[in-house]
Structures are given as C-alpha cells and as structure tokens.
Design a protein around this motif. Structure first.
Motif, PDB file in Angstrom:
ATOM      1  N   ASN A 166       0.980   8.291  -6.955  1.00  0.00           N
ATOM      2  CA  ASN A 166       0.363   7.973  -5.673  1.00  0.00           C
ATOM      3  C   ASN A 166      -1.113   8.398  -5.674  1.00  0.00           C
ATOM      4  O   ASN A 166      -1.516   9.360  -5.016  1.00  0.00           O
TER       5      ASN A 166
ATOM      6  N   TYR B  27       0.848  -1.194   0.000  1.00  0.00           N
ATOM      7  CA  TYR B  27       0.000   0.000   0.000  1.00  0.00           C
ATOM      8  C   TYR B  27       0.882   1.242   0.000  1.00  0.00           C
ATOM      9  O   TYR B  27       2.077   1.168   0.303  1.00  0.00           O
ATOM     10  N   ASN B  28       0.305   2.370  -0.331  1.00  0.00           N
ATOM     11  CA  ASN B  28       1.111   3.591  -0.334  1.00  0.00           C
ATOM     12  C   ASN B  28       1.679   3.887   1.051  1.00  0.00           C
ATOM     13  O   ASN B  28       2.742   4.489   1.176  1.00  0.00           O
ATOM     14  N   SER B  29       0.997   3.425   2.090  1.00  0.00           N
ATOM     15  CA  SER B  29       1.483   3.639   3.455  1.00  0.00           C
ATOM     16  C   SER B  29       2.706   2.789   3.778  1.00  0.00           C
ATOM     17  O   SER B  29       3.462   3.099   4.712  1.00  0.00           O
ATOM     18  N   THR B  30       2.923   1.708   3.016  1.00  0.00           N
ATOM     19  CA  THR B  30       4.071   0.830   3.263  1.00  0.00           C
ATOM     20  C   THR B  30       5.192   1.058   2.264  1.00  0.00           C
ATOM     21  O   THR B  30       6.202   0.363   2.311  1.00  0.00           O
TER      22      THR B  30
ATOM     23  N   PRO C  35       7.086   4.400   1.334  1.00  0.00           N
ATOM     24  CA  PRO C  35       7.148   5.842   1.596  1.00  0.00           C
ATOM     25  C   PRO C  35       7.744   6.684   0.481  1.00  0.00           C
ATOM     26  O   PRO C  35       7.679   7.914   0.551  1.00  0.00           O
TER      27      PRO C  35
ATOM     28  N   GLU D 143      -3.904   7.194  -4.483  1.00  0.00           N
ATOM     29  CA  GLU D 143      -4.687   7.183  -3.249  1.00  0.00           C
ATOM     30  C   GLU D 143      -4.413   8.440  -2.427  1.00  0.00           C
ATOM     31  O   GLU D 143      -5.342   9.097  -1.935  1.00  0.00           O
ATOM     32  N   SER D 144      -3.139   8.809  -2.292  1.00  0.00           N
ATOM     33  CA  SER D 144      -2.802  10.019  -1.537  1.00  0.00           C
ATOM     34  C   SER D 144      -3.280  11.279  -2.237  1.00  0.00           C
ATOM     35  O   SER D 144      -3.549  12.298  -1.592  1.00  0.00           O
TER      36      SER D 144
END
Length: 356
Positions: A63, A51-54, A56, A65-66
C-alpha cells in the motif's frame, strides 16, 4: 488447356506459399498478436482500476500511497500491445464467467501480489456485495458469496516440497506431496523463481535433495529447472484440461541494479517515477525465462504462459521502494505497489480467459 493447367498449378503454389508465410488461424478467428510486446501509455482517465481507499484489505507492504509515497503517476499507466488491443478488464463479465467457480494462485509473495490485485479489482467491481477474506496458515481465501466465486492463494515458494530435516530444511526438487490442494479447481495460476536465487542467511533450505543424492549447495538455475520439471510432471499427470485451465505467471523482475535497464549509476528503484519507453537496454532474467519456456513447451497438457517479464522490466517505477511501511527503513524493489503493475498482469489473465 495448357494455360489453364499452368494457371491452376500457379494458384496452388501461391496458396501453399501463403500458408507458410501467414500463421494458420481457425475459420472466422482474427489473427492473434503478442499481447506481451508493447509499451506503457499514461492514461489518467482509465487507470487505476481501483484506489487504496476502495480496497480496504490491501497488505501494508503493497500500500505505497498509504505508506507515504508522494508521486502517484505510477497509478495511471496502461499497457498497450504494439499490434492489437488489450481488452479492458471487465469485472462484471469476469464474475459472470466465474460464478460458482474456484481460482487458485500457487506460489510465493509475488503470487500474493497478483492474488491481492485480483481481489481488489473484483471488490471494486461490486463494492456493495459482501465478501469474506479468510487466512489460515499458508492458504488465503477471498469469496464473494453473491457470485459463489472463490479466489484462493496457496503460499508455496518453490512448488516442490520443502520439508523439515534433522539437520535443517531440505528442498526436494523431485517431489510434490502437497499437490492434492491444487486438484479439482477451475483455474490454477502457478509461479516460482524468486526464492531459488537466494544464498546465505536468506536461503530457505540447508540441503537440496535430487533423486537419492543430498547436496549442501547446487547451481541455482539447474535446481530451478529440476523443480519446474517436477511441477510440469505433476500437471501432466493430475490436471484434466477439460475442467481446469492452467497458467504460469512468468518471471517477475526486480530493479536493484540500474545496469539492467541502461542506467549503471542507479542503485535501485528509489525515486523512479516513470516507466522505460522501450526495451532496448533491458538485461537480466533471460536464463530463467528460457527455462520456463523450455519446460512448458515440452508439457503434454496445455499451460498458458503469462509472459509478464519484459513489460514489468519497463516498470522500474512500480515498486514500493522506501514506501513498504511507514518507517521507510527498508528498500523493496521486488514487489509491486497496489494499485499498480499486477493489475495489468490480471488484465492479461482476463484476456487469456476470454479467448475462444
């Protein structure tokens, strides 16, 4: 005796007939299938690989989603070949196989897309291992010191030379002088096509040099073929297949015209949330694909074609569209969201690397 001889002759003929019908395969080797023919299957448990959270270090433009993309279904589709099973990407196995080795992607921003996908996949595999990410001019280098692995990106949109001229940039379709940076690596993944098509203000060159002749304009497909043949000659001359594996990333499709996937009233990829179910209405990109296949077929050194065009054409939902930055002022139906479609390209790359 006559009956025995007749039966023996019949058996030989039958064996020969079968050898023509059934493709040859090495002893003990399972029949190979076409990994690039299949369909996208929704799998909420196995995808995405990260995921984008994993990851950086995902570039802002990828990106989605962000950047505010509200739908997340595009993250959960996996590629399923029709006639066989695509091995799941095993990051630990990849790191073991490539411990102490160097991989380089060479190409344009779509190579950047795939390179960053692979770095995210590997970082997600060993999230607690330190990593280094260094960018200097056209070269980026991602390393995981615990494994001594280096994943590099060399930005080179045409593969052949683009040089400064007195009257403007010159594209030299018969010249590769920057290829020394590609030598001595364990794996090379090349890509080019996207920038060959541009005209007007977006065109990167003002003059095209072919042999001893200079042109102000040139047929784009013919120029692409000339440049690709120059690249092929470089590979045939400079690559030792016992030391270096060479791949060519196939043509990555854009989705700016709905007529290319059977929806003529659709302008672009905006608002698309599901893949196409089949390839029945797909058009476009046949000519550059044919050029790539023709050039690779005539090469002396082995090059594995990652033929990702058709499977990516099905993913009209996979682009950033408005969500290429926080302003939502642009429209990107060329590049791909991360996580997303390039992860499957790398899954196919992994499948090719582990083949006997």
């Amino acid at each position: 005796m006559g009956i025995i001889r007749y039966s023996h002759l019949l058996a030989i003929l039958l064996s020969l007939l079968i050898s023509f019908i059934i493709p040859h395969q090495a002893n003990g080797e399972k029949p190979r299938c076409n990994l690039f023919q299949g369909s996208w299957v929704f799998n909420n448990h196995s995808y995405p690989f990260y995921y984008n959270s994993t990851c950086p270090f995902i570039t802002k433009e990828f990106n989605c989603e962000s950047n505010g993309r509200p739908d997340l279904l595009y993250l959960h589709y996996g590629w399923k070949p029709h006639a066989c099973t695509l091995p799941r990407f095993d990051g630990h196995d990849f790191l073991r196989r490539y411990r102490g080795k160097k991989i380089m992607f060479v190409g344009d921003s779509l190579s950047y897309n795939q390179w960053q996908s692979l770095t995210c996949m590997l970082h997600a595999t060993v999230p607690n291992s330190p990593y280094s990410l260094v960018r200097k001019e056209s070269l980026s280098n991602f390393t995981i010191p615990d494994y001594g692995i280096s994943i590099m990106l060399s930005r080179n949109a045409f593969l052949v030379d683009l040089v400064k001229g007195k009257a403007g940039p010159v594209l030299k379709v018969n010249s590769i002088k920057g290829g020394d940076a590609w030598k001595g690596l364990d794996t090379l993944i090349f890509n080019t096509w996207h920038w060959w098509t541009y005209k007007g203000a977006l065109q990167k060159w003002k003059y095209l040099e072919a042999g001893t002749r200079i042109f102000r304009d040139f047929n784009r497909l013919e120029a692409f073929e000339m440049g690709l043949k120059t690249w092929a000659q470089w590979v045939d001359t400079n690559v030792d297949p016992s030391k270096t594996k060479v791949f060519f990333q196939g043509i990555s499709p854009s989705h700016y015209r709905g007529s290319e996937w059977g929806e003529p009233n659709v302008k672009n990829c905006a608002g698309q949330t599901h893949p196409l179910k089949n390839s029945h209405n797909l058009t476009g990109f046949a000519e550059p694909r044919a050029v790539v296949r023709s050039v690779i077929k005539k090469m002396r050194k082995p090059v594995y074609l990652l033929d990702i065009t058709m499977l990516s054409q099905l993913r009209k939902d996979g682009h950033p569209s408005y969500y290429t930055d926080g302003s939502r002022s642009g429209m990107d139906c060329t590049h791909w969201c991360l996580a997303g479609v390039p992860d499957t390209w790398n899954q196919l790359l992994y499948a090719a690397l582990i083949q006997k």
